[in-house]
Design a protein around this motif. Structure first.
Motif, PDB file in Angstrom:
ATOM      1  N   UNK A   1       0.843  -1.223   0.000  1.00  0.00           N
ATOM      2  CA  UNK A   1       0.000   0.000   0.000  1.00  0.00           C
ATOM      3  C   UNK A   1       0.870   1.262   0.000  1.00  0.00           C
ATOM      4  N   UNK A   2       2.011   1.193   0.702  1.00  0.00           N
ATOM      5  CA  UNK A   2       2.938   2.326   0.663  1.00  0.00           C
ATOM      6  C   UNK A   2       3.462   2.544  -0.747  1.00  0.00           C
ATOM      7  N   UNK A   3       3.793   1.427  -1.422  1.00  0.00           N
ATOM      8  CA  UNK A   3       4.304   1.524  -2.798  1.00  0.00           C
ATOM      9  C   UNK A   3       3.248   2.091  -3.738  1.00  0.00           C
TER      10      UNK A   3
ATOM     11  N   UNK B   1       0.892   4.218  -2.935  1.00  0.00           N
ATOM     12  CA  UNK B   1       0.819   5.667  -2.691  1.00  0.00           C
ATOM     13  C   UNK B   1       1.996   6.387  -3.337  1.00  0.00           C
ATOM     14  N   UNK B   2       3.189   5.801  -3.230  1.00  0.00           N
ATOM     15  CA  UNK B   2       4.358   6.431  -3.853  1.00  0.00           C
ATOM     16  C   UNK B   2       4.231   6.415  -5.377  1.00  0.00           C
TER      17      UNK B   2
ATOM     18  N   UNK C   1       2.184   9.203  -6.303  1.00  0.00           N
ATOM     19  CA  UNK C   1       2.971  10.437  -6.215  1.00  0.00           C
ATOM     20  C   UNK C   1       3.831  10.625  -7.477  1.00  0.00           C
TER      21      UNK C   1
END
Lengths: 345, 367
Positions: B345-347, B349-350, B353
């Motif tokens: 999930x972090x990936x 979001x990045x 971005x």
């Protein structure tokens, strides 16, 4: 009422307080308020806002995911793979920080990630080699190893993380290495308070005195001041309350030192945020803290020395109104003076 | 000494002229505003810090005075009539004390009277609600009495903190009453969903309506605060809501969030833009996979940023990590899967971005 000479419309600065004042008196509606604030503080770059938001939350989730992985799955991963993975991730983060540059948010986030991963590395190291070290040594090593990056980073969030690690180290060291006696156990509050207060002083000095040509604006965020201020105020106020409430603390050197240091901090902080770096938020917090101390002091005195609970309650009610009225009058007077000096609220 | 928070170089004159040039105000408004600004120098209203201090002082003093009245038995706490009578008496007293305070602005007397008045209104409201609840011997009277007293005093008693606390207490009292009164899960859930819809509708209207006067600001904060409390309750107390009710809340919050994106962009027709379509897609995905708390925190961040409202923005920023932590901690997966989900999930979001950057949408100035 302030004694300042009346200014013309051209001399009165337009700021948030002025717009809120007009809105507060129903002279403008919400739409006009937002329009005026947009003019004063342009914020229509939604894409940029979303980009920062995604960077910060995305990096945080990945970091937490990595920590989670190592915290709960290390028994299934070969030793060399554990070290290789953590160390290579640290190196990649550092390389990316170097590539992006620490003047950009992405570079700062990579440096922050590397700093957090050093803690993961130390935890893994301690687990594999069963060093038998106390927990405080992990935090001490962590804080020491990343201190250089923290110094270079010009990133307030990394400083706050470093200060958190240091606070944990101090608390654990006190508990696991010092073994304080009953007489000295309250010293921890003084130590934490003074430690955090020194960084608050440093922040204010660098930001307002600007001792070198370096740019210190990254320290200017209100939340940084708020966290440092509360991190100093709360530990220094606790011994003052203990000295009032707990009879077992009466007379111990630790309690007396803590109470004296707390008093000095309150006085100095009031003086600094009133006269040197005017700041209504900090002043109000100090006054609120003093009022709560006053409540504790008078509460103990009144309920202990007056027979008849009803009268005690009544006297405490009157004292509370009188004390808070006095505090509010003083704060309003200071607020009016600050407005005359054109200090933002 | 410079102050880093001072960001404007515009004077009041410049600001008014710019606003008039863009038709935000007309000539008549401009003259009225200019006159007010010149005459009110040094008389601005109390900042939020001082209001909080007033509230804390009144809270403590009202507890002491209620304790005094309880101990000396001037008031019979078992008598509904007595409680209602004294409640009304204290509230009337509070009203006149505030009037007296307003006539003596900027003096010690003003602050003293304000403090006494706020203390008196708090005591009066507690007595009135207790009196009505005693009279009818029903728990339902607590939120109803609170609603009556709030409606009755909102326009008469013009104090920000009282309006906020009274409205918040009423909304929370309704929630507490439903949770404590209804043992049957289905009926409790239906009532909670209705209350949630009412609070959501109220908050949406109050926080996005740009024509409302400042009078309703405390009410809008009260709705936002009780929504946070509501979501907190169903997040922490997992036995309160069943999965279908959870899904219903996520659907409502997702629809509201998409509406909020459209509102912040300047109208529903703007949602056709690429960047906003992506934002809406993200909202729908979040609605499918995340918890109501995360959606609500994001909504607070967006509405706070759009309104220049620091209280809402800071509230959203504070709640988001808490709800994220709770969500990932409670997700029903093994620990290894959990860490993979976090990293994935972090990936995502990045990646979002980097997409913004690639399409240069992070440099776009929205309408």
């Amino acid at each position: 009422m302030s004694d300042k000479p009346e200014l013309s419309l051209e001399q009165i600065p337009a700021n948030r307080a002025l717009v809120e004042e007009l809105y507060g008196h129903n002279l403008i509606n919400q739409e006009t308020r937002e329009y005026a604030l947009d003019l004063l503080y342009p914020r229509s770059k939604w894409g940029l806002w979303a980009s920062y938001f995604l960077s910060i939350i995305g990096s945080a989730l990945i970091l937490v995911g990595i920590i989670y992985f190592f915290a709960f799955n290390w028994s299934k991963v070969p030793i060399m793979a554990k070290f290789a993975l953590v160390e290579s991730t640290i190196l990649i983060c550092l390389a990316c920080a170097f590539w992006r540059g620490i003047d950009r948010l992405s570079g700062k986030l990579f440096l922050l990630s590397a700093s957090v991963l050093v803690g993961v590395f130390l935890a893994v190291f301690g687990q594999i080699y069963q060093t038998g070290a106390d927990a405080y040594q992990l935090f001490m090593g962590w804080a020491a190893l990343i201190f250089g990056w923290v110094l270079l980073s010009q990133f307030a969030a990394l400083w706050i993380i470093w200060l958190t690690i240091m606070n944990l180290f101090i608390c654990l060291y006190w508990d696991q290495a010092v073994f304080p006696s009953h007489q000295s156990e309250a010293f921890i509050f003084s130590i934490l308070g003074v430690f955090n207060a020194s960084f608050l002083v440093l922040r204010e000095f660098l930001l307002y005195k600007k001792p070198s040509s370096m740019n210190w604006d990254w320290l200017g965020a209100v939340w940084v001041q708020g966290i440092l201020f509360l991190a100093a105020l709360i530990p220094l106020a606790i011994p003052m309350h203990q000295a009032i409430w707990e009879s077992s603390y009466e007379g111990t050197l630790a309690a007396i030192c803590g109470a004296v240091l707390g008093t000095i901090f309150h006085v100095l902080a009031f003086w600094v945020y009133r006269f040197k770096i005017p700041n209504m938020g900090a002043l109000s917090t100090i006054i609120l803290s003093l009022c709560l101390l006053g409540e504790a002091f008078f509460g103990r005195f009144v309920f202990k020395s007056i027979d008849g609970d009803g009268l005690s309650f009544f006297i405490m009610g009157v004292i509370t109104i009188a004390m808070f009225t006095f505090a509010i009058v003083q704060l309003r007077r200071i607020h009016a003076q600050m407005e005359a000096e054109n200090v933002p609220s | 000494m410079s102050h880093p928070n001072m960001s404007t170089s515009l004077s009041a004159q410049d600001l008014l002229e710019k606003m008039q040039a863009d038709n935000a105000i007309d000539e008549k408004d401009k003259s009225a505003l200019a006159k007010y600004i010149t005459q009110s120098q040094g008389k601005s209203e109390m900042p939020i810090y001082i209001r909080i201090l007033v509230g804390v002082g009144a809270f403590f003093s009202s507890i002491f005075f209620i304790g005094f009245l309880a101990v000396v038995k001037i008031i019979d706490f078992d008598s509904a009539g007595g409680l209602i009578f004294f409640g009304l008496l204290f509230m009337t007293g509070a009203y006149f004390l505030l009037k007296m305070a307003e006539e003596n602005d900027e003096t010690v007397f003003h602050s003293f009277m304000t403090q006494c008045s706020f203390c008196s209104i708090a005591i009066g409201k507690v007595f009135f609600v207790a009196g009505l609840t005693t009279a009818f011997e029903k728990q339902a009277m607590i939120p109803l009495a609170s609603l009556i007293v709030t409606l009755f005093t909102y326009n008469l008693y013009k104090m920000f903190m009282d309006r906020f606390l009274s409205s918040t207490a009423t909304l929370l009292a309704f929630m507490a009453w439903i949770v404590s009164e209804y043992d049957i899960r289905e009926s409790r859930e239906i009532l909670l969903c209705i209350l949630f819809l009412i609070e959501m509708g109220g908050a949406s209207y109050l926080l996005t309506s740009r024509k409302l006067s400042r009078v309703f600001t405390p009410l809008s904060y009260a709705f936002a605060f009780s929504l946070c409390a509501f979501v907190w309750l169903i997040t922490v107390e997992e036995n309160v809501f069943s999965p279908p009710a959870f899904i219903f809340m996520n659907v409502v919050l997702t629809v509201a969030f998409i509406g909020l994106i459209g509102w912040a962009a300047g109208g529903a027709e703007k949602l056709k833009k690429e960047s906003l379509l992506i934002a809406c897609g993200g909202a729908v995905i979040l609605g499918f996979i995340s918890s109501p708390g995360i959606l609500l925190s994001l909504a607070l961040l967006v509405v706070g940023y759009a309104r220049h409202d620091r209280i809402l923005t800071q509230g959203g920023a504070l709640l988001l990590p808490i709800y994220l932590l709770h969500y990932y901690y409670n997700i029903d997966l093994t620990l290894a899967e959990k860490s993979a989900v976090l990293i994935f999930s972090g990936a995502v979001l990045l990646a979002g971005r980097f997409y913004l950057r690639w399409r240069q949408l992070d440099r776009e100035v929205a309408a």
